[in-house]
Design a protein around this motif. Structure first.
Motif, PDB file in Angstrom:
ATOM      1  N   GLY A  88      19.036  53.093  25.976  1.00  0.00           N
ATOM      2  CA  GLY A  88      18.987  53.579  27.356  1.00  0.00           C
ATOM      3  C   GLY A  88      18.823  55.091  27.426  1.00  0.00           C
ATOM      4  O   GLY A  88      18.061  55.606  28.247  1.00  0.00           O
ATOM      5  N   LEU A  89      19.550  55.793  26.566  1.00  0.00           N
ATOM      6  CA  LEU A  89      19.404  57.252  26.527  1.00  0.00           C
ATOM      7  C   LEU A  89      18.007  57.657  26.058  1.00  0.00           C
ATOM      8  O   LEU A  89      17.444  58.634  26.567  1.00  0.00           O
ATOM      9  N   LEU A  90      17.463  56.922  25.106  1.00  0.00           N
ATOM     10  CA  LEU A  90      16.086  57.205  24.668  1.00  0.00           C
ATOM     11  C   LEU A  90      15.096  56.983  25.810  1.00  0.00           C
ATOM     12  O   LEU A  90      14.138  57.749  25.963  1.00  0.00           O
ATOM     13  N   GLY A  91      15.329  55.940  26.608  1.00  0.00           N
ATOM     14  CA  GLY A  91      14.473  55.713  27.774  1.00  0.00           C
ATOM     15  C   GLY A  91      14.547  56.868  28.748  1.00  0.00           C
ATOM     16  O   GLY A  91      13.541  57.280  29.337  1.00  0.00           O
ATOM     17  N   PHE A  92      15.750  57.417  28.928  1.00  0.00           N
ATOM     18  CA  PHE A  92      15.924  58.580  29.803  1.00  0.00           C
ATOM     19  C   PHE A  92      15.175  59.794  29.246  1.00  0.00           C
ATOM     20  O   PHE A  92      14.482  60.498  29.985  1.00  0.00           O
ATOM     21  N   VAL A  93      15.296  60.030  27.937  1.00  0.00           N
ATOM     22  CA  VAL A  93      14.585  61.143  27.302  1.00  0.00           C
ATOM     23  C   VAL A  93      13.078  60.954  27.434  1.00  0.00           C
ATOM     24  O   VAL A  93      12.338  61.910  27.692  1.00  0.00           O
ATOM     25  N   MET A  94      12.626  59.708  27.276  1.00  0.00           N
ATOM     26  CA  MET A  94      11.197  59.434  27.372  1.00  0.00           C
ATOM     27  C   MET A  94      10.643  59.742  28.756  1.00  0.00           C
ATOM     28  O   MET A  94       9.474  60.114  28.893  1.00  0.00           O
ATOM     29  N   SER A  95      11.473  59.610  29.782  1.00  0.00           N
ATOM     30  CA  SER A  95      10.990  59.932  31.127  1.00  0.00           C
ATOM     31  C   SER A  95      10.609  61.409  31.235  1.00  0.00           C
ATOM     32  O   SER A  95       9.715  61.764  31.998  1.00  0.00           O
ATOM     33  N   TYR A  96      11.279  62.260  30.452  1.00  0.00           N
ATOM     34  CA  TYR A  96      10.921  63.678  30.445  1.00  0.00           C
ATOM     35  C   TYR A  96       9.781  63.964  29.475  1.00  0.00           C
ATOM     36  O   TYR A  96       8.896  64.774  29.771  1.00  0.00           O
ATOM     37  N   VAL A  97       9.795  63.305  28.324  1.00  0.00           N
ATOM     38  CA  VAL A  97       8.744  63.535  27.322  1.00  0.00           C
ATOM     39  C   VAL A  97       7.391  63.090  27.858  1.00  0.00           C
ATOM     40  O   VAL A  97       6.376  63.755  27.655  1.00  0.00           O
ATOM     41  N   TYR A  98       7.369  61.951  28.576  1.00  0.00           N
ATOM     42  CA  TYR A  98       6.117  61.413  29.108  1.00  0.00           C
ATOM     43  C   TYR A  98       5.829  61.901  30.531  1.00  0.00           C
ATOM     44  O   TYR A  98       4.845  61.497  31.125  1.00  0.00           O
ATOM     45  N   HIS A  99       6.705  62.725  31.073  1.00  0.00           N
ATOM     46  CA  HIS A  99       6.532  63.294  32.425  1.00  0.00           C
ATOM     47  C   HIS A  99       6.350  62.206  33.479  1.00  0.00           C
ATOM     48  O   HIS A  99       5.470  62.294  34.332  1.00  0.00           O
ATOM     49  N   TRP A 100       7.206  61.162  33.427  1.00  0.00           N
ATOM     50  CA  TRP A 100       7.153  60.108  34.422  1.00  0.00           C
ATOM     51  C   TRP A 100       7.694  60.628  35.731  1.00  0.00           C
ATOM     52  O   TRP A 100       8.612  61.440  35.777  1.00  0.00           O
ATOM     53  N   LYS A 101       7.150  60.171  36.819  1.00  0.00           N
ATOM     54  CA  LYS A 101       7.622  60.547  38.159  1.00  0.00           C
ATOM     55  C   LYS A 101       8.084  59.305  38.873  1.00  0.00           C
ATOM     56  O   LYS A 101       7.559  58.217  38.668  1.00  0.00           O
ATOM     57  N   THR A 102       9.068  59.448  39.736  1.00  0.00           N
ATOM     58  CA  THR A 102       9.555  58.297  40.476  1.00  0.00           C
ATOM     59  C   THR A 102       8.497  57.835  41.469  1.00  0.00           C
ATOM     60  O   THR A 102       7.741  58.629  42.031  1.00  0.00           O
ATOM     61  N   GLY A 103       8.423  56.540  41.644  1.00  0.00           N
ATOM     62  CA  GLY A 103       7.491  55.968  42.602  1.00  0.00           C
ATOM     63  C   GLY A 103       6.112  55.680  42.047  1.00  0.00           C
ATOM     64  O   GLY A 103       5.264  55.167  42.738  1.00  0.00           O
TER      65      GLY A 103
END
Length: 75
Positions: A58-73
């Motif tokens: 789960g923490l890796l998924g959170f880090v990946m949201s920043y590494v891959y520059h995911w945006k909500t929506g």
């Protein structure tokens, strides 16, 4: 960095899902056999490793949201 986080995420995902399946199957076998020791022993043996693997993933998924520059929506 992207490749490493994705590989670690996939390993963690497979690990905690596999541990969860083994835990449930062991508990089901304990229920069928009428062995409360097997049911509680499965949790004692696999509960912590499964929970740690799920937490790290789960923490890796959170880090990946920043590494891959995911945006909500985004779809």
């Amino acid at each position: 960095m992207r490749r490493l986080t994705m590989v670690l995420f996939k390993i963690g995902l497979v690990l905690f899902l596999a541990l969860g399946v083994v835990l449930v199957l062991a508990q089901a076998a304990g229920l069928i056999a009428g062995s409360p020791g097997l049911v509680s022993g499965a949790v004692a043996a696999l509960g912590l490793p499964m929970t740690v693997a799920a937490g790290v993933t789960g923490l890796l998924g959170f880090v990946m949201s920043y590494v891959y520059h995911w945006k909500t929506g985004e779809d």
